[in-house]
Design a protein around this motif. Structure first.
Motif, short mmCIF file in Angstrom:
data_model
loop_
_atom_site.label_atom_id
_atom_site.label_comp_id
_atom_site.label_asym_id
_atom_site.label_seq_id
_atom_site.Cartn_x
_atom_site.Cartn_y
_atom_site.Cartn_z
N ASP A 63 33.38 -85.31 -14.13
CA ASP A 63 34.67 -85.93 -14.41
C ASP A 63 34.65 -87.35 -13.89
O ASP A 63 34.65 -87.58 -12.68
CB ASP A 63 35.79 -85.13 -13.76
N SER A 65 36.97 -89.56 -14.80
CA SER A 65 38.33 -90.11 -14.91
C SER A 65 38.87 -90.44 -13.52
O SER A 65 38.39 -89.91 -12.51
CB SER A 65 39.24 -89.11 -15.62
N PRO A 68 43.42 -88.10 -9.26
CA PRO A 68 44.89 -88.06 -9.28
C PRO A 68 45.48 -88.43 -7.93
O PRO A 68 44.84 -88.31 -6.88
CB PRO A 68 45.18 -86.60 -9.62
N ARG A 184 50.27 -83.36 -22.11
CA ARG A 184 48.98 -83.33 -21.43
C ARG A 184 47.83 -83.13 -22.41
O ARG A 184 47.95 -82.36 -23.36
CB ARG A 184 48.91 -82.18 -20.41
N GLY A 186 45.30 -81.20 -22.23
CA GLY A 186 44.76 -80.04 -21.51
C GLY A 186 45.74 -78.90 -21.61
O GLY A 186 46.58 -78.84 -22.52
N ALA A 265 37.52 -79.57 -6.21
CA ALA A 265 38.53 -80.61 -6.37
C ALA A 265 38.79 -81.32 -5.05
O ALA A 265 38.87 -82.56 -5.01
CB ALA A 265 39.82 -79.99 -6.90
N LEU A 334 46.23 -81.18 -8.54
CA LEU A 334 46.16 -81.88 -9.82
C LEU A 334 44.71 -82.07 -10.26
O LEU A 334 44.40 -81.97 -11.46
CB LEU A 334 46.88 -83.22 -9.72
N GLU A 335 43.81 -82.32 -9.31
CA GLU A 335 42.40 -82.41 -9.68
C GLU A 335 41.85 -81.04 -10.09
O GLU A 335 41.01 -80.95 -11.00
CB GLU A 335 41.59 -82.96 -8.51
N GLY A 338 42.67 -80.70 -13.59
CA GLY A 338 41.78 -81.53 -14.40
C GLY A 338 40.43 -80.88 -14.63
O GLY A 338 39.86 -80.98 -15.72
N ASP A 341 40.89 -77.94 -17.09
CA ASP A 341 41.04 -78.43 -18.46
C ASP A 341 39.69 -78.59 -19.15
O ASP A 341 39.57 -78.39 -20.36
CB ASP A 341 41.75 -79.78 -18.45
N LYS A 342 38.67 -78.97 -18.39
CA LYS A 342 37.35 -79.28 -18.96
C LYS A 342 36.38 -78.12 -18.93
O LYS A 342 35.29 -78.22 -19.49
CB LYS A 342 36.75 -80.50 -18.23
#
Length: 349
Positions: A63, A65, A68, A184, A186, A265, A334-335, A338, A341-342
């Motif tokens: 990741d 990105s 968060p 979102r 995701g 995370a 939040l991470e 994320g 989601d992936k």
């Protein structure tokens, strides 16, 4: 709180894990909890908790990105405002004020109000679960939950539950700020403020699991009946997450792979030293979902003061908490989303 969770049942001791875990004994403590930490041999849902405390090694997608963040000062202000209402046991005027406070902050969001009447050892009480829904582009739902009531047996004291219900309820409000206004890329995220989590009678008088979790049990049953449960990819319970001396427990009824994602995370954010320093089983809001096969994790720190001395006492006050702890837990959650989601596919239930 029902808990990484538990409620004021006087002091219930956590049994140490079996002999194969004696090498970890230094990281275990005796706990008191109406979010019960129970002996591993007890014939309860928690008795099915695993004894292997090693988290699995996962092959997780990279990741790149931005990491968060949450507005920890704003989240802490929410804790202050919730605590300012005073004790908020089920059925009280202050409880209704907190309901209205939460709903006012969610005005304009998609909100499901799950209301019913709970039959308890002290009579019938109105119960109000609040569910805020934030849509995503991917099929499936990730649920965050926190109870918002305070301990009923302590209703005639100054117990305000700053950490036990206040910290996590405030953090969910901050999550709503982060999610609001955009779809979102995701999973959908649902935020649940569950009600009537705390036991009605002191723990010494009645079995905790038969006299607690009224709201979340009702919601789990409802979602099982209407098919929603099949859409939930992960259930993440937050409880007692504001302690300035934060070290989230490794909860033994939680899904190992989901805790491994949480730890990853935290590591990406540099917060891994605040997670999983000890292991213990907890009776908490996540269990109705664990029992129904939903991958769940109880994110809780159940060592509130030396030997948990502040838990379920009038000393559960704002001065014990820190905005930094809300930042650590909030950003890590939040991470975690994320990463989930992936992950395709997610590990089997």
């Amino acid at each position: 709180m029902f808990q990484f969770h538990i409620e004021v049942r006087e002091l219930i001791k956590v049994a140490l894990l079996p002999a194969l875990l004696l090498s970890l004994a230094a990281s275990f403590v005796s706990c008191d909890h109406d979010k019960d930490a129970v002996p591993m041999t007890a014939q309860t849902p928690v008795a099915r908790a695993r004894t292997d405390t090693t988290l699995p090694t996962l092959s997780l997608p990279p990741d790149n990105s931005p990491l968060p963040t949450v507005d920890s000062a704003r989240a802490f202000q929410y804790v202050k405002e919730i605590v300012a209402f005073g004790p908020r046991p089920i059925g009280s005027a202050n409880h209704k004020k907190v309901e209205d406070y939460l709903l006012a902050h969610l005005k304009g969001d998609e909100v499901e109000n799950d209301t019913f009447t709970a039959d308890t050892p002290e009579g019938k009480f109105p119960v109000h679960n609040i569910v805020a829904k934030f849509p995503g582009t991917k099929d499936g739902i990730i649920v965050f939950a926190s109870h918002y009531d305070t301990n009923y047996p302590l209703r005639n004291t100054s117990f305000v539950g700053a950490d036990d219900g206040g910290s996590s309820s405030a953090l969910l409000l901050e999550f709503a700020n982060q999610l609001r206004g955009k779809k979102r890329d995701g999973y959908s995220i649902w935020l649940v403020w569950d009600d009537a989590e705390e036991a009605i009678k002191p723990d010494t008088e009645i079995d905790f699991m038969s006299d607690s979790l009224y709201g979340i049990r009702h919601l789990a049953e409802k979602w099982q009946a209407d098919g929603t449960l099949k859409e939930i990819r992960a259930f993440l319970l937050l409880d007692m997450v504001g302690d300035a001396d934060l070290n989230i427990d490794h909860e033994l009824s939680s899904a190992p792979w989901l805790e491994a994602v949480i730890y990853e995370a935290a590591s990406r954010l540099g917060y891994q030293s605040h997670f999983f320093g000890r292991a213990l089983p907890m009776e908490d809001d996540h269990l109705p979902f664990v029992q129904r096969g939903v991958p769940s994790a109880d994110v809780i720190y159940f060592a509130y003061g030396y030997n948990n001395v502040f838990w379920h006492t009038p000393q559960d006050t704002l001065d014990k908490l820190s905005p930094k702890s809300l930042e650590i837990v909030g950003a890590t959650m939040l991470e975690t989303v994320g990463i989930l989601d992936k992950m395709d596919p997610l590990p089997p239930k």
